[in-house]
Scaffold this active site. Structure first.
Site, mmCIF file in Angstrom:
data_model
loop_
_atom_site.group_PDB
_atom_site.id
_atom_site.type_symbol
_atom_site.label_atom_id
_atom_site.label_comp_id
_atom_site.label_asym_id
_atom_site.label_seq_id
_atom_site.Cartn_x
_atom_site.Cartn_y
_atom_site.Cartn_z
ATOM 1 N N ILE A 1 0.851 -1.199 0.000
ATOM 2 C CA ILE A 1 0.000 0.000 0.000
ATOM 3 C C ILE A 1 0.884 1.245 0.000
ATOM 4 O O ILE A 1 0.609 2.221 -0.689
ATOM 5 C CB ILE A 1 -0.970 -0.002 1.200
ATOM 6 C CG1 ILE A 1 -2.020 -1.095 0.990
ATOM 7 C CG2 ILE A 1 -1.643 1.350 1.376
ATOM 8 C CD1 ILE A 1 -3.062 -1.184 2.075
ATOM 9 N N LEU B 1 3.998 1.492 -1.216
ATOM 10 C CA LEU B 1 4.693 1.654 -2.492
ATOM 11 C C LEU B 1 3.734 1.968 -3.634
ATOM 12 O O LEU B 1 4.144 2.527 -4.655
ATOM 13 C CB LEU B 1 5.503 0.382 -2.805
ATOM 14 C CG LEU B 1 6.574 0.083 -1.753
ATOM 15 C CD1 LEU B 1 7.298 -1.206 -2.083
ATOM 16 C CD2 LEU B 1 7.571 1.238 -1.650
ATOM 17 N N TRP B 2 2.458 1.654 -3.454
ATOM 18 C CA TRP B 2 1.450 2.033 -4.456
ATOM 19 C C TRP B 2 1.466 3.546 -4.659
ATOM 20 O O TRP B 2 1.213 4.047 -5.745
ATOM 21 C CB TRP B 2 0.066 1.566 -3.980
ATOM 22 C CG TRP B 2 -1.060 1.881 -4.923
ATOM 23 C CD1 TRP B 2 -1.417 1.183 -6.034
ATOM 24 C CD2 TRP B 2 -1.993 2.964 -4.837
ATOM 25 N NE1 TRP B 2 -2.499 1.750 -6.640
ATOM 26 C CE2 TRP B 2 -2.876 2.856 -5.926
ATOM 27 C CE3 TRP B 2 -2.167 4.033 -3.940
ATOM 28 C CZ2 TRP B 2 -3.921 3.755 -6.148
ATOM 29 C CZ3 TRP B 2 -3.205 4.915 -4.161
ATOM 30 C CH2 TRP B 2 -4.059 4.769 -5.257
ATOM 31 N N HIS B 3 1.776 4.294 -3.569
ATOM 32 C CA HIS B 3 1.803 5.757 -3.666
ATOM 33 C C HIS B 3 3.072 6.255 -4.346
ATOM 34 O O HIS B 3 3.145 7.398 -4.786
ATOM 35 C CB HIS B 3 1.700 6.385 -2.275
ATOM 36 C CG HIS B 3 0.380 6.131 -1.616
ATOM 37 N ND1 HIS B 3 0.160 5.042 -0.806
ATOM 38 C CD2 HIS B 3 -0.789 6.795 -1.662
ATOM 39 C CE1 HIS B 3 -1.089 5.059 -0.376
ATOM 40 N NE2 HIS B 3 -1.690 6.115 -0.876
ATOM 41 N N GLY B 4 4.086 5.409 -4.399
ATOM 42 C CA GLY B 4 5.362 5.819 -4.985
ATOM 43 C C GLY B 4 6.445 4.960 -4.370
ATOM 44 O O GLY B 4 6.389 4.644 -3.174
#
Lengths: 373, 472, 81
Positions: free
Chosen positions: B388, B390-393
C-alpha cells in the site's frame, strides 16, 4: 403510522437559492464592515511585526489585502492598551521601511528597537507601519488610521517617487479604500477628484456576498497564515538570489512625464505631506528624505539611479527643504547617507541589514532630540 | 481537478442521467468517459505525451478486455460499436488540428498516421489474444507482469526520470531536463489496479463475462478516473445493467454527496492546505506545539481532500444510476488501527487483501500449520502495508510509512488477542472510555505516520519527529 | 439445517477467534465492520468453512460487502452446497 416526509429535490433547490439570494441582499444592505477587526492575531498568534503584504502567499505566509481593519488587527501594534511606560514610535514609509528582503529584526524598526532607547523617562518601542507602495496618500491613509494607537512620535520616511500626482490614488491599497480616501480628500481639501476613476467604486453588486467573496477569502487566509507566521516567524519570501541593483542607467531624462529643466512645487503632492502633519496633530513628526543609491555607472551624469534623473531629484530636494523650512517641519535630509551599491539589495532604496543599522544609528541622534510632551 | 471541471462533469453526469437511457446509455457513457480521459490529463513538457498517455490508457483497456473476455463474449457483432467509439474518439481528437480545431482541454496530438498505426497495433494484438485461447493463461500472466512493470517504472522516480530522458531523446528534445514529474499519467494507478483485478479474477475463473463497452466504462468511468474508488467489475456491471433510477431520491442523494464533497475538498481541505505540514515549512517551524498544529492540519487536509473527491465521485456516479463503493467511513474516529484500515481508502485495502493478504495468509495457514500464527500475521501485515505504501510511490518514505502501519497493526493484533478475553466483560462507561482512549491513540498513531508520508526523505521526517518531541 | 450451520460457525468463532467459548453470537451481529473478526481470522474462518462444509470462499469474497453476519455467511454456504 407516520410516513417519513417526502423531500422534493426541486423544492430543496429553490429554497436554497432563495436563502442564498436573501443572504446576498442582506450583506449588500448591511455591509460586513468591521468584520476585519475580528482577528486571532495578538491572541492565538503573536501580532505581525509589519503590515500584511505578500505576492506569493504560499512561500511568504503573508498576503496583500485591502481591509485596513484586518491589516492593523493583525499587527502587533493592536496588541492591547499602550503601557504607561512605553514611548511609542511609529514608522511610516514605503517598502524600504516595510523591509523588502529583510527579516523583521533587520528592518529599520528592528534596528531601532535593538537600540533600547529611553525617551522622556519611558522605553521607546518602534512599530513598523511601512507598506510597499510609493504614494504619499498611501502614507497619509495609514498614518491617519494609526493615530488611534496613540503614538508619541511619527517617523515618516519618504522619497521623490511617492510625490508625483499620478501615483497618489493608484496605489492599490488607496484605490481599494475609496471611502477612506474620499474622506481624507474632503477633510484635508486635497487637490484630487473624489470621483477619480482610480478609486474603486462601491456598487450594490460588489457589496453582496458574491461580490465580496475575494475579500472574505482574504480575511480567512490572513487568519490561516497566522499559524505559519506563529510557527516559523517568516512573513515574506526570501529568494536565494534576486536581480541585482541596476548600476548602469538609461539615458532618459523624463520623470513621470515631466521634462527638464525644472520641477514646480505643484507637480508634487506637498499638500498630502502637509495633511499628514495635520493628521498627526500634537504628535511630533520627524520627516526623513530616505537614503538612496548614487550610481557611478553608465549615464550617471544624467541620473542618480534607476528612479531619478538628476535634475528632478535636485529640484525635489530643494523644494522639499524650502517647504519644510516654511512650514516649520522637523525635517532630515539623508539622501546621500549611504551612496554605495554595497548598501543596497535589489533596488536603489532597499537597504541591506548592515545599512539599516547605519541608518538607525543616524536616526537615533535625531529621535533623542524629540520634544517630550 | 478545478472547481470548474468538476461542475462541467456534474452537468455532463446529470445530462447523461436524464437523457442516456436504454440502448443509448452504454455508448454515451463510454464516449463521455473516453473523452474525459483526454480532458483531465494534465499538460506535460514532453511533446505529444499528454495526448499519448490517454491514448495508451484506452489501448490498455481494449487489450485488457481482449485478454479477459471469454470466447462467447468476443463476437464482433456485439462489440464493434464500442470499438468504433474508442477508435473514433482517438482519431477524431487526433485529427482535430487538421480540421482546424484547437480543443482547449486536450493535449497536442501527434501526427494522425502514428495514431492510426497505434490503433492498428492494438486491434491486431486484441485479435491475436482472442484467437490464442489455448495460451490465454500465459498471456494473462504476462499481462499481470507487464502492468506491474509499467507501474514500477511510473512509481520509482529514478526509473521514471530515465523513461522521461528516453522519451525526450526519441522526440528530439533535450534529455538534460528530464525529471520524474514529466510523466504524470492521469488515473494510471487506479486503472492498473482495475485491470489487474480483472486479470486475476479471470485467472481464478470468477470474472463475469462482459462486453467491451461494459469493460471499458468500468475501467475509465469518468467520476472515478482521477481519485478512485477502484470498485469491482461484477458489482459495477450489475449497476450498469440495472441503473438506479434518477428519481427524487436519486437527485437528493447525488446532490447531497456532491455538495458534501465540494465542501470537504474546496472549503475544508483547501483551507487546511495553507498550513499543512510540507517539506519547506517542516524545516522552518521552530516549536513543538506549532509542529503538531501543522501535522494535524496535514492529517485532516489529506482526509478531507481524498474523502471529498470520493464523495464527488459517488455523487456523480449516482446521477448516472451507478452506486460506486464507499472509500472512507469516518476512519479517524475508529478505536484501533485495524478498524482504521477497514475504513480508510477501503477499495484499495480490499483490493490488496483480496489479491495479496488473503492468498498469502491462506497459503501459509493451509500448507504448514506449524508456522506460529504471529509470524504469519506479521508477514501478512508487512507485505500488505508495504505494498500500500509503495502504491503511492516507490520511495523510502512511502516504504517507511508502510512499515510504520504494518508494525502498528501487528502490535494491535497481539494486544487485542491478549486483551480480548480479559476485557470482554467490560461494558457501559468503562467500555466507552476505553474506546475513546483508543480513538485518540489511533488518530495520533496515524497522524504521526503521515510524517513519513508528507515529506520527501527520511532525514527530514526524522527531524520533524525530533521537533514534535521537543528535541529538534 | 441453517441453524446447524450457524451454531457450528458461532461456536468456532467464539472459541477459536474470540477466545471466549461461552459467548453467544447473534446471527445478525456484524462481524467484520464491527471489527470483531480481523482480516487474519477471516482467512482462518474461510479455511474452517472449506473443511467443514466443503464450500470454497474465494480470497476476493472475504469482505464485508459479501457477508458481514452469521446469517449472511450461512446463506452463502447453503447457496453453494
Amino acid at each position: 403510522m407516520d410516513r417519513p416526509p417526502v423531500i422534493r429535490p426541486l423544492a430543496v433547490l429553490w429554497k436554497g437559492l432563495l436563502l442564498f439570494l436573501i443572504l446576498n441582499l442582506l450583506t449588500a444592505a448591511f455591509p460586513l464592515d468591521g468584520l476585519g477587526r475580528v482577528s486571532l492575531y495578538n491572541r492565538v498568534f503573536p501580532g505581525r511585526e509589519r503590515l500584511p503584504f505578500g505576492e506569493n502567499p504560499a512561500q511568504s505566509y503573508n498576503l496583500s489585502l485591502f481591509d485596513l481593519d484586518a491589516m492593523f488587527a493583525s499587527h502587533v501594534i493592536a496588541g492591547g492598551e499602550k503601557p504607561a511606560e512605553e514611548y511609542r514610535i511609529i514608522l511610516i514609509g514605503d517598502s524600504s521601511v516595510w523591509g523588502t528582503l529583510l527579516r523583521p529584526e533587520e528592518t529599520l524598526a528592528g534596528r531601532l528597537n535593538a537600540a533600547h532607547l529611553t525617551l522622556c523617562g519611558r522605553e521607546a518601542r518602534v512599530y513598523n507601519l511601512g507598506y510597499p507602495s510609493l504614494s504619499l496618500t498611501k502614507d497619509l491613509l495609514l498614518l491617519d488610521y494609526a493615530m488611534r494607537y496613540d503614538p508619541d512620535l511619527v517617523l515618516w520616511l519618504t522619497t521623490l517617487e511617492a510625490f508625483p500626482l499620478d501615483v497618489q490614488l493608484t496605489a492599490p491599497i488607496v484605490a481599494h479604500n475609496a471611502p477612506r480616501a474620499q474622506a481624507l480628500i474632503a477633510r484635508y481639501r486635497l487637490p484630487f477628484d473624489p470621483a477619480d476613476p482610480a478609486l474603486a467604486r462601491s456598487t450594490f453588486w460588489n457589496r453582496t456576498l458574491v461580490g465580496q467573496r475575494r475579500a472574505l477569502a482574504d480575511l480567512l487566509r490572513l487568519q490561516m497564515y497566522g499559524v505559519l507566521w506563529a510557527a516559523t516567524g517568516i512573513d515574506q519570501a526570501y529568494p536565494p538570489d534576486y536581480p541585482a541593483l541596476q548600476v548602469d542607467l538609461e539615458a532618459d531624462l523624463s520623470f513621470h512625464g515631466l521634462q527638464p529643466p525644472a520641477l514646480r512645487e505643484t507637480d508634487l503632492a506637498f499638500e498630502v505631506l502637509d495633511a499628514g502633519f495635520r493628521a498627526a496633530g500634537e504628535t511630533p513628526v520627524l520627516l526623513v528624505n530616505e537614503p538612496m543609491f548614487l550610481s557611478r555607472g553608465e549615464n550617471s551624469d544624467l541620473r542618480y539611479n534607476f528612479f531619478y534623473p538628476r535634475w528632478a531629484y535636485d529640484d525635489y530636494r530643494r523644494l522639499l527643504g524650502e517647504r519644510a523650512e516654511r512650514s516649520g517641519w522637523n525635517y532630515l535630509d539623508l539622501w546621500n547617507l549611504l551612496p554605495d551599491s554595497v548598501h543596497y539589495t535589489n533596488s536603489a532604496i532597499h537597504l541591506t541589514p548592515q545599512a539599516e543599522a547605519v541608518l538607525a544609528e543616524r536616526l537615533v541622534e535625531a529621535i533623542l532630540q524629540s520634544p517630550c510632551p | 481537478m478545478t472547481l470548474t471541471s468538476i461542475l462541467i462533469l456534474a452537468g455532463l453526469a446529470a445530462g447523461l442521467g436524464i437523457l442516456a437511457r436504454g440502448r443509448w446509455r452504454l455508448p454515451l457513457l463510454l464516449s463521455v468517459s473516453a473523452l474525459t480521459v483526454y480532458a483531465l490529463q494534465p499538460a506535460l513538457p514532453i511533446r505529444f505525451l499528454d495526448f499519448w498517455l490517454p491514448t495508451v490508457t484506452l489501448g490498455l483497456v481494449v487489450l485488457g478486455w481482449a485478454l479477459t473476455a471469454p470466447p462467447e463474449q468476443r463476437a464482433w457483432r456485439a462489440n464493434w460499436p464500442a470499438a468504433a467509439i474508442l477508435a473514433g474518439v482517438v482519431l477524431l481528437l487526433g485529427s482535430s488540428r487538421l480540421l482546424g480545431l484547437d480543443l482547449p482541454a486536450v493535449g497536442r496530438p501527434p501526427r494522425p498516421d502514428s495514431l492510426l498505426l497505434f490503433a492498428a497495433a492494438v486491434a491486431g494484438l486484441a485479435f491475436f489474444f482472442s484467437r490464442s485461447v489455448r495460451r490465454s493463461r500465459l498471456w494473462l500472466a504476462l499481462g499481470v507482469i507487464f502492468l506491474l512493470t509499467l507501474f514500477v517504472f511510473l512509481k520509482y522516480p529514478p526509473l521514471t526520470a530515465a523513461l522521461s530522458a528516453w522519451l525526450r531523446l526519441w522526440n528530439g528534445q533535450s534529455p538534460a531536463l528530464a525529471s520524474a514529474l514529466d510523466i504524470r499519467w492521469l488515473g494510471f494507478s487506479y486503472l492498473a489496479f482495475r485491470l489487474l483485478h480483472t486479470f486475476r479474477d479471470r485467472q481464478s475463473g470468477r470474472l463475469p463475462p462482459v462486453s467491451l463497452a461494459e469493460y471499458a466504462v468500468y475501467a475509465v468511468f469518468f467520476p472515478a478516473l482521477t481519485a478512485g474508488p477502484i470498485d469491482r467489475l461484477e458489482r459495477f456491471v450489475a449497476d450498469l445493467h440495472r441503473p438506479r433510477p434518477l428519481d427524487s431520491q436519486g437527485w437528493l442523494e447525488a446532490g447531497k454527496r456532491l455538495t458534501l464533497g465540494l465542501f470537504k475538498k474546496f472549503v475544508l481541505a483547501d483551507t487546511l492546505a495553507l498550513i499543512a505540514l510540507g517539506p519547506v515549512n517542516a524545516l522552518q517551524v521552530h516549536s513543538p506545539g506549532w509542529t503538531w498544529v501543522l501535522l494535524y492540519a496535514y492529517s485532516l487536509q489529506l482526509y478531507f481532500d481524498f474523502a471529498g473527491y470520493t464523495d464527488m465521485a459517488i455523487g456523480l456516479g449516482r446521477l448516472m444510476g451507478i452506486q460506486l463503493p464507499e472509500n472512507f467511513n469516518a476512519p479517524y474516529l475508529k478505536p484501533n488501527l485495524t478498524q482504521f484500515w477497514n475504513n480508510w481508502h477501503m477499495t484499495l485495502t480490499q483490493w490488496i487483501r483480496a489479491y495479496v493478504f488473503n492468498p498469502l495468509t491462506r497459503a501459509l495457514r493451509a500448507s504448514n500449520r506449524s508456522i506460529p500464527a504471529a509470524i504469519i500475521i506479521l508477514a501478512g501485515q508487512l507485505s500488505t502495508m508495504l505494498l500500500i505504501g509503495l502504491w503511492h510511490g516507490i520511495t523510502w518514505n512511502f516504504a517507511l510509512w508502510g512499515l510504520w502501519h504494518a508494525l502498528g497493526l501487528f502490535v494491535h493484533n497481539r494486544w487485542s488477542e491478549w486483551t480480548r478475553p480479559r476485557l470482554a466483560a467490560l461494558s457501559g462507561v468503562r467500555r466507552r472510555l476505553l474506546d475513546l482512549g483508543g480513538v485518540v491513540l489511533t488518530f495520533h498513531y496515524v497522524t504521526l505516520g503521515w510524517v513519513w508520508f508528507a515529506l520527501p526523505d527520511p532525514l527530514t521526517s526524522w527531524q520533524v519527529f525530533l521537533k514534535l518531541m521537543g528535541a529538534g | 439445517m441453517s441453524d446447524e450451520v450457524i451454531t457450528k460457525l458461532a461456536e468456532y468463532i467464539a472459541a477459536e477467534i474470540l477466545k471466549q467459548p461461552g459467548r453467544v453470537l447473534d446471527p445478525d451481529e456484524s462481524l467484520l465492520t464491527s471489527g470483531l473478526i480481523d482480516s487474519f481470522h477471516l482467512v482462518d474462518l474461510a479455511l474452517f468453512v472449506e473443511d467443514n462444509f466443503g464450500v470454497h470462499l474465494d480470497d476476493a469474497e472475504l469482505n464485508a460487502s459479501v457477508f458481514d453476519s452469521l446469517n449472511q455467511l450461512a446463506d452463502l454456504i447453503r447457496s453453494r452446497q
